[in-house]
Design an enzyme around this catalytic site. Structure first.
Site, mmCIF file in Angstrom:
data_model
loop_
_atom_site.group_PDB
_atom_site.id
_atom_site.type_symbol
_atom_site.label_atom_id
_atom_site.label_comp_id
_atom_site.label_asym_id
_atom_site.label_seq_id
_atom_site.Cartn_x
_atom_site.Cartn_y
_atom_site.Cartn_z
ATOM 1 N N GLU A 37 -6.814 -7.593 3.480
ATOM 2 C CA GLU A 37 -7.103 -7.784 2.055
ATOM 3 C C GLU A 37 -8.458 -7.219 1.668
ATOM 4 O O GLU A 37 -9.451 -7.434 2.350
ATOM 5 C CB GLU A 37 -7.058 -9.278 1.740
ATOM 6 C CG GLU A 37 -6.431 -9.570 0.399
ATOM 7 C CD GLU A 37 -5.006 -9.041 0.334
ATOM 8 O OE1 GLU A 37 -4.811 -7.991 -0.317
ATOM 9 O OE2 GLU A 37 -4.099 -9.641 0.926
ATOM 10 N N SER B 44 2.466 -5.728 -9.532
ATOM 11 C CA SER B 44 3.320 -5.334 -10.663
ATOM 12 C C SER B 44 2.711 -4.163 -11.431
ATOM 13 O O SER B 44 3.425 -3.254 -11.863
ATOM 14 C CB SER B 44 3.524 -6.532 -11.600
ATOM 15 O OG SER B 44 2.287 -7.020 -12.087
ATOM 16 N N ASP C 159 -1.350 -0.162 -2.723
ATOM 17 C CA ASP C 159 -0.221 -0.572 -3.554
ATOM 18 C C ASP C 159 0.690 0.602 -3.883
ATOM 19 O O ASP C 159 1.919 0.501 -3.822
ATOM 20 C CB ASP C 159 -0.735 -1.200 -4.851
ATOM 21 C CG ASP C 159 -1.619 -2.411 -4.596
ATOM 22 O OD1 ASP C 159 -1.601 -2.936 -3.466
ATOM 23 O OD2 ASP C 159 -2.330 -2.832 -5.533
#
Length: 459
Positions: free
Chosen positions: A51, A148, A192
């Site tokens: 992360e 998203s 991502d």
């Protein structure tokens, strides 16, 4: 396209997926008076470990998920760009294809489409695209740490490519989209977009950067990952927390470089320092402990150490989103980065062990990752800490926040045979605390498995 994007027909899809595409097609027809010419799909992702280190130059280990963004699209002859949404609550957008503006300060949902659109135009040095009618539908939970926004940028870029009959490899598309997302003010690192483009059913991916490289990581037999949303929204483009961490990691690396006699102005991320100093992770941690103090640094102290002016520091180390920062937490940030980068490789290696041993090691690494995100990177929140604790006490080998943090989702590794009891337990202990959470449970907690990346579905 090279590394061909999967081309499918609606008629070939599973019945549940076919229904979804049919519904979006009907909505498109209602909006524009005709059926779409094609659909584009880009999945969200869950980061299993690693992360906040992709933008520091380090490898990460995510998998694409089945939740995705789908866009129905067709050309129009009026050179209009018309962006609509399946859900009525989202505003429409209309402009000419060469007369659009992206709101970086307070991005609207369609600004993420515009970012992907603009990314392709700039990649190919086009003055404008053909006219486009689009209708967007997403089932990736919004502001939940499942990417998203990046999935929408990727899907938009894929629509723009296909509609304009352009070709780009999946790797190049991922890098183009990573750069394009900066139009909405997010200084991400590329994970991502890479996993959305290059995801593959059945396996997670170890993603390296500079250059972009992707390798399969086969998960141990019986591995079951469950996503659980804290239901605290975390919009990383709407807060400066994310961009502040990027700046802090850069400045920490620059001070470390200067302490070792290196040209700090050439260092843009912690990986640059590791490469320039030819240091192992163990050595990086030792250098950090000897050079940096744990208290925050003022901008005056940073300038004094680097022997530079505030004006030059802003030019070399900050950007328009972080130029007003006056204090930097350096020790904790870069300690997280170096330790988390090592955990990624340890996690990959653990996946090769016998299942029972693998789960124990993987779970321990996930727990360590969460504690580091909480204590060193300060990107957790009380709800995430509570939910990960409940997940562990409900049978998870390990549980951690996933995504940028400050809200959003957890990911937990659980035994296959404990799925039902695990979901029952977290429902009772977390989601039944109040009516709002109770109503969100069905869409907020679910098992997931590795999914394929981007595809074009022909109408």
């Amino acid at each position: 396209m090279t590394e061909p994007t999967a081309l499918r027909k609606i008629s070939d899809l599973l019945p549940t997926l076919k229904t979804k595409y049919d519904l979006l097609g009907q909505k498109f027809e209602k909006n524009f008076g005709h059926r779409p010419e094609f659909f584009a799909r880009a999945p969200g992702r869950v980061n299993l470990i690693g992360e906040h280190i992709d933008y520091c130059g380090y490898s990460v280990l995510p998998m694409a998920i089945e939740h995705d963004i789908i866009i129905a699209a067709s050309a129009n002859s009026e050179k209009n760009l018309i962006i609509t949404n399946y859900e009525e609550k989202y505003n429409d957008y209309k402009s000419k294809v060469n007369q659009f503006e992206i709101n970086q300060d307070k991005p609207n949902w369609f600004d993420y489409f515009l970012s992907g659109f603009k990314g392709i135009l700039e990649k190919f040095n086009l003055e404008h695209s053909i006219g486009l009618n689009v209708c967007v539908w997403g089932c990736v939970p919004k502001s939940a740490g499942l990417s998203s926004s990046s999935a929408l940028v990727v899907c938009s870029a894929l629509v723009t490519l296909y509609a304009n009959k352009l070709e780009l490899s999946k790797s190049d598309l991922a890098e183009t989209c990573a750069a394009a997302e900066r139009y909405v003010g997010t200084q991400g690192g590329g994970m991502d977009q890479a996993i959305s483009c290059l995801g593959q059913a059945g396996c997670a991916k170890l993603i390296d950067f500079n250059p972009l490289r992707v390798n399969n990581v086969d998960l141990p037999a019986g591995a079951q990952f469950v996503i659980a949303n804290s239901c605290v929204e975390a919009n990383k483009a709407a807060t400066n927390h994310f961009n502040t961490r990027v700046a802090e990691c850069r400045i920490a690396a620059q001070i470390l470089a200067k302490s070792q006699g290196l040209d700090w102005r050439k260092i843009k991320k912690p990986f640059d320092f590791q490469k320039a100093s030819n240091s192992s992770f163990k050595e990086l941690i030792e250098i950090t402990q000897s050079v940096l103090h744990e208290q925050p640094y003022s901008i005056e102290e940073v300038c004094r150490i680097l022997e530079t002016t505030q004006q030059e520091l802003i030019l070399n180390s900050l950007n328009q989103n972080t130029a007003n920062l006056k204090e930097f937490q350096l020790y904790k940030r870069v300690m997280h980065v170096f330790c988390e980068a090592q955990r990624v490789y340890d996690f990959r290696d653990a996946c090769k062990l016998e299942s029972c041993t693998a789960f124990e090691v993987m779970g321990k690494l996930m727990n360590q990752s969460h504690e580091s995100c909480k204590d060193l990177y300060d990107c957790s929140c009380p709800e995430l800490d509570e939910l990960t604790k409940i997940c562990r006490e409900s049978g998870a080998y390990g549980s951690r926040l996933t995504g940028a943090g400050w809200g959003g989702c957890t990911v937990s590794l659980i035994p296959n045979d404990k799925l039902e009891s695990f979901l029952d337990s977290i429902k009772e202990r977390y989601y039944e605390k109040n009516d709002r959470l109770k109503n969100l449970f069905i869409e907020s907690a679910f098992p997931t498995k590795p999914s394929d990346g981007i595809s074009i579905v022909l109408s």
